[in-house]
Design a protein around this motif. Structure first.
Motif, PDB file in Angstrom:
ATOM      1  N   LEU A 212       0.840  -1.201   0.000  1.00  0.00           N
ATOM      2  CA  LEU A 212       0.000   0.000   0.000  1.00  0.00           C
ATOM      3  C   LEU A 212       0.874   1.249   0.000  1.00  0.00           C
ATOM      4  CD1 LEU A 212      -2.656   1.548   0.220  1.00  0.00           C
ATOM      5  CD2 LEU A 212      -2.591   1.164   2.712  1.00  0.00           C
ATOM      6  N   MET A 213       1.941   1.234   0.774  1.00  0.00           N
ATOM      7  CA  MET A 213       2.854   2.378   0.791  1.00  0.00           C
ATOM      8  C   MET A 213       3.425   2.631  -0.598  1.00  0.00           C
ATOM      9  SD  MET A 213       6.141   3.233   3.225  1.00  0.00           S
ATOM     10  CE  MET A 213       7.053   1.729   2.817  1.00  0.00           C
ATOM     11  N   ALA A 214       3.820   1.562  -1.289  1.00  0.00           N
ATOM     12  CA  ALA A 214       4.341   1.700  -2.654  1.00  0.00           C
ATOM     13  C   ALA A 214       3.288   2.302  -3.579  1.00  0.00           C
ATOM     14  CB  ALA A 214       4.806   0.344  -3.175  1.00  0.00           C
ATOM     15  N   LYS A 215       2.043   1.884  -3.419  1.00  0.00           N
ATOM     16  CA  LYS A 215       0.949   2.411  -4.238  1.00  0.00           C
ATOM     17  C   LYS A 215       0.730   3.894  -3.958  1.00  0.00           C
ATOM     18  CE  LYS A 215      -3.926   1.504  -5.378  1.00  0.00           C
ATOM     19  NZ  LYS A 215      -4.477   2.821  -5.006  1.00  0.00           N
ATOM     20  N   LEU A 216       0.786   4.287  -2.695  1.00  0.00           N
ATOM     21  CA  LEU A 216       0.612   5.700  -2.330  1.00  0.00           C
ATOM     22  C   LEU A 216       1.749   6.553  -2.871  1.00  0.00           C
ATOM     23  CD1 LEU A 216      -0.598   5.261   1.360  1.00  0.00           C
ATOM     24  CD2 LEU A 216      -1.986   5.961  -0.610  1.00  0.00           C
ATOM     25  N   ILE A 217       2.961   5.983  -2.879  1.00  0.00           N
ATOM     26  CA  ILE A 217       4.105   6.698  -3.445  1.00  0.00           C
ATOM     27  C   ILE A 217       3.899   6.899  -4.947  1.00  0.00           C
ATOM     28  CG2 ILE A 217       6.574   6.498  -3.980  1.00  0.00           C
ATOM     29  CD1 ILE A 217       6.859   5.110  -1.225  1.00  0.00           C
ATOM     30  N   GLU A 218       3.406   5.857  -5.618  1.00  0.00           N
ATOM     31  CA  GLU A 218       3.136   5.961  -7.054  1.00  0.00           C
ATOM     32  C   GLU A 218       2.146   7.088  -7.336  1.00  0.00           C
ATOM     33  OE1 GLU A 218       1.607   3.100 -10.747  1.00  0.00           O
ATOM     34  OE2 GLU A 218       1.090   2.595  -8.673  1.00  0.00           O
ATOM     35  N   GLU A 219       1.174   7.262  -6.449  1.00  0.00           N
ATOM     36  CA  GLU A 219       0.115   8.245  -6.672  1.00  0.00           C
ATOM     37  C   GLU A 219       0.583   9.676  -6.493  1.00  0.00           C
ATOM     38  OE1 GLU A 219      -2.960   7.047  -4.002  1.00  0.00           O
ATOM     39  OE2 GLU A 219      -3.568   5.316  -5.209  1.00  0.00           O
ATOM     40  N   ASP A 220       1.582   9.914  -5.626  1.00  0.00           N
ATOM     41  CA  ASP A 220       1.939  11.312  -5.359  1.00  0.00           C
ATOM     42  C   ASP A 220       3.379  11.693  -5.723  1.00  0.00           C
ATOM     43  OD1 ASP A 220       3.687  10.466  -3.364  1.00  0.00           O
ATOM     44  OD2 ASP A 220       2.447  11.127  -1.705  1.00  0.00           O
ATOM     45  N   ALA A 221       4.145  10.759  -6.297  1.00  0.00           N
ATOM     46  CA  ALA A 221       5.559  11.025  -6.538  1.00  0.00           C
ATOM     47  C   ALA A 221       5.815  11.961  -7.715  1.00  0.00           C
ATOM     48  CB  ALA A 221       6.311   9.708  -6.757  1.00  0.00           C
ATOM     49  N   GLY A 222       4.902  12.003  -8.686  1.00  0.00           N
ATOM     50  CA  GLY A 222       5.147  12.808  -9.870  1.00  0.00           C
ATOM     51  C   GLY A 222       6.277  12.219 -10.708  1.00  0.00           C
ATOM     52  N   SER A 223       6.982  13.064 -11.434  1.00  0.00           N
ATOM     53  CA  SER A 223       8.100  12.608 -12.261  1.00  0.00           C
ATOM     54  C   SER A 223       9.294  12.275 -11.374  1.00  0.00           C
ATOM     55  CB  SER A 223       8.497  13.684 -13.266  1.00  0.00           C
ATOM     56  OG  SER A 223       9.640  13.282 -14.004  1.00  0.00           O
ATOM     57  N   VAL A 224       9.851  11.063 -11.536  1.00  0.00           N
ATOM     58  CA  VAL A 224      10.955  10.624 -10.672  1.00  0.00           C
ATOM     59  C   VAL A 224      12.210  10.267 -11.467  1.00  0.00           C
ATOM     60  CG1 VAL A 224       9.374   9.785  -8.895  1.00  0.00           C
ATOM     61  CG2 VAL A 224      10.177   8.210 -10.674  1.00  0.00           C
ATOM     62  N   ILE A 225      12.227  10.564 -12.757  1.00  0.00           N
ATOM     63  CA  ILE A 225      13.360  10.117 -13.585  1.00  0.00           C
ATOM     64  C   ILE A 225      14.677  10.760 -13.171  1.00  0.00           C
ATOM     65  CG2 ILE A 225      11.953   9.507 -15.579  1.00  0.00           C
ATOM     66  CD1 ILE A 225      12.694  12.187 -16.824  1.00  0.00           C
ATOM     67  N   ASN A 226      14.607  11.883 -12.446  1.00  0.00           N
ATOM     68  CA  ASN A 226      15.831  12.526 -11.965  1.00  0.00           C
ATOM     69  C   ASN A 226      15.955  12.457 -10.444  1.00  0.00           C
ATOM     70  OD1 ASN A 226      16.842  13.455 -14.533  1.00  0.00           O
ATOM     71  ND2 ASN A 226      15.170  14.959 -14.520  1.00  0.00           N
ATOM     72  N   LYS A 227      15.152  11.599  -9.811  1.00  0.00           N
ATOM     73  CA  LYS A 227      15.129  11.521  -8.355  1.00  0.00           C
ATOM     74  C   LYS A 227      15.790  10.247  -7.833  1.00  0.00           C
ATOM     75  CE  LYS A 227      11.020  14.274  -7.234  1.00  0.00           C
ATOM     76  NZ  LYS A 227       9.720  14.243  -6.498  1.00  0.00           N
ATOM     77  N   THR A 228      16.254  10.333  -6.587  1.00  0.00           N
ATOM     78  CA  THR A 228      16.808   9.179  -5.886  1.00  0.00           C
ATOM     79  C   THR A 228      15.814   8.701  -4.834  1.00  0.00           C
ATOM     80  OG1 THR A 228      19.079   9.916  -6.208  1.00  0.00           O
ATOM     81  CG2 THR A 228      18.695   8.356  -4.421  1.00  0.00           C
ATOM     82  N   LEU A 229      15.661   7.401  -4.742  1.00  0.00           N
ATOM     83  CA  LEU A 229      14.793   6.772  -3.748  1.00  0.00           C
ATOM     84  C   LEU A 229      15.644   6.313  -2.574  1.00  0.00           C
ATOM     85  CD1 LEU A 229      11.985   5.440  -3.020  1.00  0.00           C
ATOM     86  CD2 LEU A 229      12.850   3.397  -4.200  1.00  0.00           C
ATOM     87  N   GLY A 230      15.306   6.756  -1.372  1.00  0.00           N
ATOM     88  CA  GLY A 230      16.029   6.340  -0.177  1.00  0.00           C
ATOM     89  C   GLY A 230      15.166   5.449   0.697  1.00  0.00           C
TER      90      GLY A 230
END
Length: 278
Positions: A212-230
């Motif tokens: 569920l947390m992964a799904k919520l992240i998908e919903e609000d993360a926006g564009s992540v192609i230049n982002k790092t996931l910690g």
């Protein structure tokens, strides 16, 4: 310009990051049942978790003194400080007071103190941004502006296996904690823009909550192609990898890292907790 990055000890760093960025960590301390435990290189996570689980009392953290920060402000370097959310600790206010006192004697010194409005890997990502911008040769003023913008756009979410700490510190009543435990309900929590904590959802069982947390992240993360996931975990690498895989199959982050929590983060995450920032 030479620079120095300082973080309080809630900043969770991999060994590679420690070697590369040379971040100076200022230890917070934790008091539990009259014993003071320092969040430094001698911190024993397993011993602390055992104490935490056996104690009926909620642990209390104490922030570094302004004097501790001031000593690290010495020198010719530009100073960048990243602290635990000011809603969770006095670390930010202590570092800010140290800045004011230091500038009274050294008015031309460049010191920036960032309230992460987060914790753990949320702080780590801010430290990484400072390092990247400084290594690119950006000016002090540019770095401050860009990092504040990055911080304001950052998100942190987490799932706890054990809700005892929330019960002990009054965020859950004893009845709520018993019901949640009996039904195997795991809440998904997140940080607000102000750095406080709120509940985003819940699921039966830890893996469903992590999904569920992964799904919520998908919903609000926006564009992540230049982002790092910690991702930080408290003694459960398997869960951290599960979360990483669940997120990366949904979102194309540029990069990612996983780290085990340190002392103060362990107090918040408790055994088996997983924290995600992006």
């Amino acid at each position: 310009m030479a620079y120095r990055i300082i973080g309080d000890s809630c900043t969770d760093l991999t060994e590679e990051m420690k070697n590369q960025m040379k971040v100076q960590l200022v230890p917070l301390s934790i008091e539990i049942d009259g014993e003071t435990i320092y969040d430094d290189i001698d911190f024993n996570q397993e011993d602390f978790l055992n104490k935490l689980e056996k104690s009926p009392n909620c642990p209390k953290s104490s922030c570094p003194s302004p004097d501790t920060y001031m000593k690290l402000y010495e020198g010719e370097e530009d100073i960048y400080v990243v602290t635990l959310s000011s809603s969770l600790s006095g670390s930010y206010n202590s570092a800010l007071l140290a800045k004011r006192l230091y500038l009274e004697e050294h008015p031309n010194k460049n010191i920036a103190v960032f309230d992460s409005r987060s914790a753990s890997v949320g702080q780590t990502l801010i430290v990484k941004k400072i390092y990247e911008y400084a290594e690119e040769g950006k000016s002090f003023e540019e770095i401050v502006k860009l990092v504040e913008q990055y911080r304001d756009e950052q998100n942190t979410k987490f799932v706890l296996e054990n809700l005892d700490t929330l019960r002990k510190n009054g965020r859950l009543t004893s009845l709520q904690a018993i019901l949640v435990s009996a039904l195997n309900i795991k809440p998904v929590m997140g940080s607000t823009p102000e750095g406080t904590i709120n509940k985003l959802g819940q699921a039966r069982g830890i893996l469903k909550a992590l999904s569920l947390m992964a799904k919520l992240i998908e919903e609000d993360a926006g564009s992540v192609i230049n982002k790092t996931l910690g991702i930080a975990h408290c003694n459960n690498l398997e869960r951290a990898i599960f979360v990483k895989d669940e997120i990366l199959k949904r979102l194309p982050f540029k990069d990612w890292f996983i780290v085990n929590t340190a002392g103060i983060s362990t107090m918040y995450a408790n055994r088996g907790g997983v924290i995600v920032s992006y």
